[in-house]
Write a protein that holds these residues in place. Structure first.
Motif, mmCIF file in Angstrom:
data_model
loop_
_atom_site.group_PDB
_atom_site.id
_atom_site.type_symbol
_atom_site.label_atom_id
_atom_site.label_comp_id
_atom_site.label_asym_id
_atom_site.label_seq_id
_atom_site.Cartn_x
_atom_site.Cartn_y
_atom_site.Cartn_z
ATOM 1 N N SER A 26 0.819 -1.219 0.000
ATOM 2 C CA SER A 26 0.000 0.000 0.000
ATOM 3 C C SER A 26 0.850 1.266 0.000
ATOM 4 N N GLU A 27 2.173 1.137 0.188
ATOM 5 C CA GLU A 27 3.051 2.295 0.237
ATOM 6 C C GLU A 27 4.000 2.382 -0.955
ATOM 7 N N ASN A 28 4.141 1.308 -1.700
ATOM 8 C CA ASN A 28 5.160 1.228 -2.744
ATOM 9 C C ASN A 28 4.483 1.107 -4.109
ATOM 10 N N VAL A 29 4.702 2.091 -4.967
ATOM 11 C CA VAL A 29 4.065 2.072 -6.291
ATOM 12 C C VAL A 29 4.666 0.992 -7.184
ATOM 13 N N TYR A 30 5.954 0.670 -6.981
ATOM 14 C CA TYR A 30 6.564 -0.385 -7.794
ATOM 15 C C TYR A 30 6.006 -1.755 -7.410
ATOM 16 N N TYR A 31 5.690 -1.959 -6.133
ATOM 17 C CA TYR A 31 5.035 -3.197 -5.724
ATOM 18 C C TYR A 31 3.682 -3.332 -6.407
ATOM 19 N N GLN A 32 2.945 -2.234 -6.469
ATOM 20 C CA GLN A 32 1.605 -2.288 -7.050
ATOM 21 C C GLN A 32 1.662 -2.540 -8.557
ATOM 22 N N TYR A 33 2.629 -1.934 -9.228
ATOM 23 C CA TYR A 33 2.766 -2.207 -10.663
ATOM 24 C C TYR A 33 3.205 -3.659 -10.886
ATOM 25 N N PHE A 34 4.100 -4.150 -10.040
ATOM 26 C CA PHE A 34 4.573 -5.528 -10.170
ATOM 27 C C PHE A 34 3.420 -6.517 -10.030
ATOM 28 N N CYS A 35 2.450 -6.200 -9.188
ATOM 29 C CA CYS A 35 1.318 -7.095 -8.951
ATOM 30 C C CYS A 35 0.140 -6.822 -9.884
ATOM 31 N N GLY A 36 0.347 -6.005 -10.912
ATOM 32 C CA GLY A 36 -0.689 -5.797 -11.918
ATOM 33 C C GLY A 36 -1.536 -4.567 -11.733
ATOM 34 N N GLY A 37 -1.169 -3.669 -10.823
ATOM 35 C CA GLY A 37 -1.947 -2.460 -10.619
ATOM 36 C C GLY A 37 -1.745 -1.443 -11.734
ATOM 37 N N THR A 38 -2.767 -0.671 -12.020
ATOM 38 C CA THR A 38 -2.688 0.375 -13.040
ATOM 39 C C THR A 38 -2.691 1.773 -12.449
ATOM 40 N N GLU A 39 -3.166 1.917 -11.225
ATOM 41 C CA GLU A 39 -3.163 3.206 -10.554
ATOM 42 C C GLU A 39 -2.875 2.992 -9.071
#
Length: 431
Positions: A83-96
């Motif tokens: 929830s704090e790392n944008v690279y983690y979210q992109y790595f897991c398929g997040g778009t925003e």
């Protein structure tokens, strides 16, 4: 229920991760190299197509497991860091960017049991494939070694086990509605004090504590019905109370009865409590196999380990150099197994130097084992049971390979930037 497919290529109106993040970041590039569609294809049949609540995306769950072992954090920490790392979210398929936690940490436990050991072998195979700097058509030299994966238990003593039995028996009696004739609360407290601080009375206190544990176990054995859910625990307690110093297959932990005592052979630490792990890596520094065992002889672990390497790599193996712990095994699956000799034989000087160099290269697996333990959560296994032993070793090996791929990508980027900088300096006009 099977999660619905989402369009990850559609850009966000407010904050698009793909266009905002640094494309040269190793985690960003690794996310684009992993074949996420393969995980979707293999794990989708494990979900019900129309029953239950819609599950979380498979890429999110697999990505969190990979990040957990790459960053060496717990289930709770990786969910919080997501929830704090944008690279983690992109790595897991997040778009925003999403400021909330994606799942509860316990969902990772259920997902690990859902995909099973076969699913973790797929993750390990994918970690091998993403290292595209390796020539996968060339026959490889596979070095095999074993190490110990310690379990998350305290150093076992009989007094600790007997004290725990007394505490658990009180809990079982409270849950089952059984009234014990005596709880021994004050007596056990005094005995524990004598065991720890009174050297003269410690031996007698340990005997008394074992006697009390046996009384409570026998009382519960009489009072509980045969179909009680606690029968398995009572049988385990009987086994602990009946074991002696020379007993085989001893129990060293009540919550992890499958733990083995493995001799380490070091003066500062003679014993390790956990299980044995066979690690196989090639001359490129890539882990091509990781398999968990109990406490077998090293030579008996070689055949399953090489079968896993063949199953995951589909790449020919030339030779398998091992240490003297594998003595007695000359070949496996038709592949020669090389073991250091005592220097005797009719080998030429050239052959001796060649073998010496090969076995010196085999010793490079020792620091790899150290990195698996210190950096990727194999030093202390927090997963439950034999299933946890098996998946923890494969996840640690997969994290090592993913980290290697990230380091290769980072080195390539740094070299590219330095070359670009040198070219700009060379074409700069001189005054």
């Amino acid at each position: 229920m099977l999660p619905r497919p989402k369009d990850t290529l559609q850009s966000s109106l407010f904050f698009d991760l793909r266009s905002t993040l640094n494309h040269r970041h190793p985690l960003f590039q690794l996310a684009n190299k992993i074949d996420w569609a393969m995980f979707e294809r293999e794990f989708s049949p494990l979900y019900s197509p129309d029953k239950g609540v819609e599950a979380k995306p498979i890429r999110l769950m697999v990505g969190l497991l990979i990040l957990k072992h790459i960053r060496n954090v717990s289930d709770e920490s990786v969910v919080e860091q997501w929830s704090e790392n944008v690279y983690y979210q992109y790595f897991c398929g997040g778009t925003e960017f999403v400021a909330a936690q994606p799942i509860d940490a316990s969902s990772l436990v259920h997902f690990r049991h859902r995909i099973g050991e076969a699913g973790f072998e797929l993750i390990l195979a994918e970690s091998i494939r993403v290292n595209d700097d390796v020539d996968f058509d060339k026959p490889q030299v596979v070095f095999v070694d074993t190490t110990v994966q310690e379990k998350n238990i305290t150093y076992p003593t009989d007094a600790k086990l007997h004290k725990k039995i007394v505490e658990n028996c009180r809990g079982i009696a409270a849950k089952s509605g059984v009234t014990l004739r005596q709880s021994y609360a004050r007596v056990v407290k005094a005995l524990n004090r004598d065991i720890r601080f009174n050297k003269k009375q410690s031996k007698a206190a340990r005997r008394k504590l074992k006697c009390i544990a046996g009384r409570l176990v026998r009382e519960l054995d009489r009072e509980l019905p045969l179909e009680s859910l606690h029968r398995e625990q009572i049988d385990l307690y009987k086994r602990v109370l009946s074991q002696t110093k020379d007993s085989k297959n001893k129990v060293y932990s009540l919550h992890e009865p499958s733990v083995c005592c493995i001799s380490k052979g070091k003066e500062h630490e003679k014993w390790e409590f956990g299980n044995k792990v066979s690690v196989a890596y090639n001359e490129d520094g890539l882990i091509v196999g990781a398999l968990s065992f109990r406490n077998e002889y090293d030579g008996h672990t070689l055949l399953p380990a090489i079968e896993q390497v063949v199953r995951l790599n589909h790449r020919p193996i030339k030779i398998v150099p091992c240490d003297r712990g594998y003595k007695g095994v000359s070949q496996v699956l038709g592949i020669p197994v090389l073991i250091p000799s005592n220097g005797k034989g009719c080998k030429s000087e050239y052959e001796r130097k060649k073998l010496k160099k090969l076995f010196a290269q085999r010793a490079g697996i020792e620091p790899i084992n150290g990195h698996l333990k210190s950096d990727h959560r194999m030093g202390r296994n927090f997963y439950k049971g034999i299933f946890g032993d098996n998946i923890n070793s494969m996840l640690a090996a997969a994290a090592f390979n993913f980290k290697r791929a990230m380091n290769v990508l980072l080195d390539y980027i740094l070299r590219w930037i330095s070359q670009l900088f040198e070219q700009n300096i060379s074409i700069k006009p001189q005054n």
